[in-house]
Design an enzyme around this catalytic site. Structure first.
Site, PDB file in Angstrom:
ATOM      1  N   HIS A 156       1.008   6.318   1.725  1.00 26.52           N
ATOM      2  CA  HIS A 156       1.769   7.305   2.496  1.00 26.52           C
ATOM      3  C   HIS A 156       2.915   7.923   1.712  1.00 26.52           C
ATOM      4  O   HIS A 156       3.504   8.908   2.157  1.00 26.52           O
ATOM      5  CB  HIS A 156       2.190   6.710   3.835  1.00 26.52           C
ATOM      6  CG  HIS A 156       0.960   6.403   4.636  1.00 26.52           C
ATOM      7  ND1 HIS A 156       0.081   7.398   5.020  1.00 26.52           N
ATOM      8  CD2 HIS A 156       0.404   5.239   5.030  1.00 26.52           C
ATOM      9  CE1 HIS A 156      -0.951   6.842   5.635  1.00 26.52           C
ATOM     10  NE2 HIS A 156      -0.776   5.541   5.660  1.00 26.52           N
ATOM     11  N   HIS A 214      -5.665   3.392  -1.445  1.00 22.96           N
ATOM     12  CA  HIS A 214      -6.982   3.716  -0.874  1.00 22.96           C
ATOM     13  C   HIS A 214      -7.370   5.089  -1.376  1.00 22.96           C
ATOM     14  O   HIS A 214      -6.769   6.092  -0.991  1.00 22.96           O
ATOM     15  CB  HIS A 214      -6.885   3.686   0.657  1.00 22.96           C
ATOM     16  CG  HIS A 214      -8.200   3.901   1.338  1.00 22.96           C
ATOM     17  ND1 HIS A 214      -8.336   3.796   2.699  1.00 22.96           N
ATOM     18  CD2 HIS A 214      -9.430   4.217   0.860  1.00 22.96           C
ATOM     19  CE1 HIS A 214      -9.614   4.033   3.030  1.00 22.96           C
ATOM     20  NE2 HIS A 214     -10.281   4.298   1.932  1.00 22.96           N
ATOM     21  N   GLU A 237     -10.805  -9.751   3.290  1.00 24.79           N
ATOM     22  CA  GLU A 237      -9.527  -9.385   3.908  1.00 24.79           C
ATOM     23  C   GLU A 237      -9.818  -9.143   5.380  1.00 24.79           C
ATOM     24  O   GLU A 237     -10.651  -8.295   5.715  1.00 24.79           O
ATOM     25  CB  GLU A 237      -8.958  -8.121   3.251  1.00 24.79           C
ATOM     26  CG  GLU A 237      -7.654  -7.663   3.913  1.00 24.79           C
ATOM     27  CD  GLU A 237      -7.044  -6.432   3.246  1.00 24.79           C
ATOM     28  OE1 GLU A 237      -7.414  -6.099   2.112  1.00 24.79           O
ATOM     29  OE2 GLU A 237      -6.205  -5.801   3.911  1.00 24.79           O
ATOM     30  N   HIS A 289      -3.430  -4.643   7.762  1.00 27.48           N
ATOM     31  CA  HIS A 289      -3.520  -3.491   8.668  1.00 27.48           C
ATOM     32  C   HIS A 289      -2.615  -3.689   9.884  1.00 27.48           C
ATOM     33  O   HIS A 289      -2.768  -4.648  10.628  1.00 27.48           O
ATOM     34  CB  HIS A 289      -4.944  -3.186   9.140  1.00 27.48           C
ATOM     35  CG  HIS A 289      -5.111  -1.716   9.410  1.00 27.48           C
ATOM     36  ND1 HIS A 289      -4.648  -1.127  10.549  1.00 27.48           N
ATOM     37  CD2 HIS A 289      -5.632  -0.726   8.661  1.00 27.48           C
ATOM     38  CE1 HIS A 289      -4.884   0.171  10.494  1.00 27.48           C
ATOM     39  NE2 HIS A 289      -5.474   0.437   9.358  1.00 27.48           N
ATOM     40  N   THR A 297      -8.062   3.350   8.590  1.00 24.47           N
ATOM     41  CA  THR A 297      -9.269   2.526   8.613  1.00 24.47           C
ATOM     42  C   THR A 297      -9.355   1.804   9.952  1.00 24.47           C
ATOM     43  O   THR A 297      -8.524   0.954  10.260  1.00 24.47           O
ATOM     44  CB  THR A 297      -9.236   1.511   7.449  1.00 24.47           C
ATOM     45  OG1 THR A 297      -8.835   2.207   6.274  1.00 24.47           O
ATOM     46  CG2 THR A 297     -10.591   0.881   7.235  1.00 24.47           C
ATOM     47  N   ARG A 344      -9.562   7.735  -0.853  1.00 20.49           N
ATOM     48  CA  ARG A 344     -10.530   8.201   0.158  1.00 20.49           C
ATOM     49  C   ARG A 344     -11.441   9.267  -0.429  1.00 20.49           C
ATOM     50  O   ARG A 344     -11.051   9.985  -1.356  1.00 20.49           O
ATOM     51  CB  ARG A 344      -9.782   8.781   1.365  1.00 20.49           C
ATOM     52  CG  ARG A 344      -9.214   7.720   2.268  1.00 20.49           C
ATOM     53  CD  ARG A 344      -8.603   8.356   3.514  1.00 20.49           C
ATOM     54  NE  ARG A 344      -8.323   7.326   4.497  1.00 20.49           N
ATOM     55  CZ  ARG A 344      -9.164   6.975   5.471  1.00 20.49           C
ATOM     56  NH1 ARG A 344     -10.325   7.599   5.604  1.00 20.49           N
ATOM     57  NH2 ARG A 344      -8.846   6.021   6.301  1.00 20.49           N
ATOM     58  N   ASN A 365       0.857  -1.184   0.000  1.00 22.09           N
ATOM     59  CA  ASN A 365       0.000   0.000   0.000  1.00 22.09           C
ATOM     60  C   ASN A 365       0.903   1.248   0.000  1.00 22.09           C
ATOM     61  O   ASN A 365       1.718   1.430   0.911  1.00 22.09           O
ATOM     62  CB  ASN A 365      -0.883  -0.037   1.262  1.00 22.09           C
ATOM     63  CG  ASN A 365      -1.798   1.167   1.345  1.00 22.09           C
ATOM     64  OD1 ASN A 365      -1.360   2.291   1.134  1.00 22.09           O
ATOM     65  ND2 ASN A 365      -3.054   0.949   1.673  1.00 22.09           N
ATOM     66  N   ARG A 398      -7.268  12.533   0.632  1.00 21.97           N
ATOM     67  CA  ARG A 398      -6.182  13.082   1.467  1.00 21.97           C
ATOM     68  C   ARG A 398      -4.813  12.550   1.069  1.00 21.97           C
ATOM     69  O   ARG A 398      -3.807  13.151   1.357  1.00 21.97           O
ATOM     70  CB  ARG A 398      -6.445  12.821   2.944  1.00 21.97           C
ATOM     71  CG  ARG A 398      -6.271  11.381   3.355  1.00 21.97           C
ATOM     72  CD  ARG A 398      -6.330  11.241   4.852  1.00 21.97           C
ATOM     73  NE  ARG A 398      -7.681  11.321   5.349  1.00 21.97           N
ATOM     74  CZ  ARG A 398      -8.083  10.686   6.467  1.00 21.97           C
ATOM     75  NH1 ARG A 398      -7.233   9.969   7.168  1.00 21.97           N
ATOM     76  NH2 ARG A 398      -9.315  10.772   6.861  1.00 21.97           N
ATOM     77  N   GLU A 441      -8.709   0.233  -2.832  1.00 22.33           N
ATOM     78  CA  GLU A 441      -9.556   0.263  -1.634  1.00 22.33           C
ATOM     79  C   GLU A 441     -10.453   1.486  -1.715  1.00 22.33           C
ATOM     80  O   GLU A 441      -9.977   2.579  -2.070  1.00 22.33           O
ATOM     81  CB  GLU A 441      -8.698   0.403  -0.375  1.00 22.33           C
ATOM     82  CG  GLU A 441      -7.815  -0.769  -0.107  1.00 22.33           C
ATOM     83  CD  GLU A 441      -6.942  -0.501   1.115  1.00 22.33           C
ATOM     84  OE1 GLU A 441      -7.113   0.528   1.807  1.00 22.33           O
ATOM     85  OE2 GLU A 441      -6.070  -1.322   1.376  1.00 22.33           O
TER      86      GLU A 441
HETATM   87  N1  PXP Z   1      -5.716  -3.303   4.088  1.00 24.43           N
HETATM   88  C1  PXP Z   1      -6.687  -2.371   4.154  1.00 24.43           C
HETATM   89  C2  PXP Z   1      -8.058  -2.751   3.718  1.00 24.43           C
HETATM   90  C3  PXP Z   1      -6.413  -1.049   4.585  1.00 24.43           C
HETATM   91  O1  PXP Z   1      -7.413  -0.142   4.649  1.00 24.43           O
HETATM   92  C4  PXP Z   1      -5.087  -0.719   4.926  1.00 24.43           C
HETATM   93  C5  PXP Z   1      -4.765   0.689   5.336  1.00 24.43           C
HETATM   94  O2  PXP Z   1      -5.078   1.568   4.322  1.00 24.43           O
HETATM   95  C6  PXP Z   1      -4.097  -1.715   4.832  1.00 24.43           C
HETATM   96  C7  PXP Z   1      -4.445  -3.003   4.435  1.00 24.43           C
HETATM   97  C8  PXP Z   1      -2.660  -1.433   5.141  1.00 24.43           C
HETATM   98  O3  PXP Z   1      -2.511  -1.120   6.478  1.00 24.43           O
HETATM   99  P1  PXP Z   1      -1.099  -0.577   7.008  1.00 24.43           P
HETATM  100  O4  PXP Z   1      -0.844   0.722   6.303  1.00 24.43           O
HETATM  101  O5  PXP Z   1      -1.304  -0.437   8.471  1.00 24.43           O
HETATM  102  O6  PXP Z   1      -0.074  -1.610   6.639  1.00 24.43           O
END
Ligand code: PXP
Length: 249
Positions: free
Chosen positions: A9, A42, A155, A194, A105, A44, A6, A48, A74
């Site tokens: 960031h 993601h 997931e 997550h 999330t 949003r 992901n 953001r 996402e």
């Molecule tokens: N899976 C989903 C569905 C998420 O919403 C997120 C965070 O955006 C992640 C995985 C990844 O989480 P992390 O950034 O904490 O690794």
């Protein structure tokens, strides 16, 4: 095991100054070159971090359809997001709960409580040929409802497991394992994500039937320290090079 990184960031950092860097697209190429099987973003509702143009650029660049590399989008389970997904055509859509005031999330999607709305979005995406995954808590009711309304994958939210004191983790892991067994039994693919990082990922990776992990924040955080020394060295060389060159008189 599919590993999807992901890169939200990277976009967070770019957006802080809107200077055009660091580019999420470049991050995607780097992740794929390093062995990731796909990229997760993601989009949003408040945009953001990742923006619409980022998703389209990922599709056009490192993740074209049929490449065998996965673009996992996402998004909230809204009609507007479904229309965007139909245009952008990611390989997978992951429906997540979304609250504007949250920093990340915070829980799983309530598939049971929002059944009609989730069903509408799942059907719209599936009609367009997009695989649908639902980001849920490890609960029997949520797993069964996910299957009934046509998702192909779930997931499991691992945030509670990752945040829990060590003595509470075995029970949470058992709950995740039982939900994974059930999901597999009813015909769902099983993913997790997550809060995962190098230290806590092993027991999650060994969950039964798990085929995919989505990990973001810790990778970008680790990358700061694996790259910071090199960034300073390159800057120092640029300054020293400038000072060593003859000055124009
Ligand atoms: N899976 C989903 C569905 C998420 O919403 C997120 C965070 O955006 C992640 C995985 C990844 O989480 P992390 O950034 O904490 O690794």
């Amino acid at each position: 095991m599919r590993l999807h990184i992901n890169i939200d960031h990277v976009a967070t950092l770019r957006n802080q100054r809107d200077a055009g860097y660091p580019e999420p697209l470049r991050a995607a190429y780097a992740c794929l070159e390093a062995g990731a099987d796909g990229i997760t973003v993601h989009l949003r509702e408040d945009r953001r971090h990742i923006r619409d143009a980022d998703v389209l650029a990922l599709r056009a660049g490192p993740l074209p359809p049929g490449s065998g590399r996965v673009l996992n989008l996402e998004m909230a389970a809204t009609d507007a997001m479904a229309e965007f997904a139909v245009q952008a055509r990611p390989d997978v859509v992951t429906l997540v709960p979304e609250r504007r005031e949250e920093r990340t999330t915070e829980g799983g999607l309530d598939v049971v409580g929002q059944r009609a709305q989730v069903t509408r979005v799942v059907e719209r995406c599936r009609q367009a040929g997009i695989k649908v995954s639902l980001f849920i808590e490890a609960s029997e009711a949520q797993v069964r409802a996910s299957r009934e309304l046509g998702a192909e994958q779930v997931e499991f939210h691992t945030g509670h497991y990752c945040d829990a004191p060590v003595q509470e983790r075995p029970a949470l892991l058992e709950r995740l394992a039982a939900a994974a067994e059930l999901a597999h039994t009813v015909g769902l693919e099983v993913a997790a994500g997550h809060g995962l990082n190098r230290e806590n990922v092993a027991p999650i990776a060994r969950l039964p039937h798990l085929v995919e992990l989505n990990i973001g924040h810790s990778v970008v955080a680790d990358a700061v320290f694996s790259g910071l020394g090199e960034a300073v060295r390159a800057l120092r060389a640029a300054i020293d090079g400038a000072l060593a060159a003859p000055r124009a008189s």
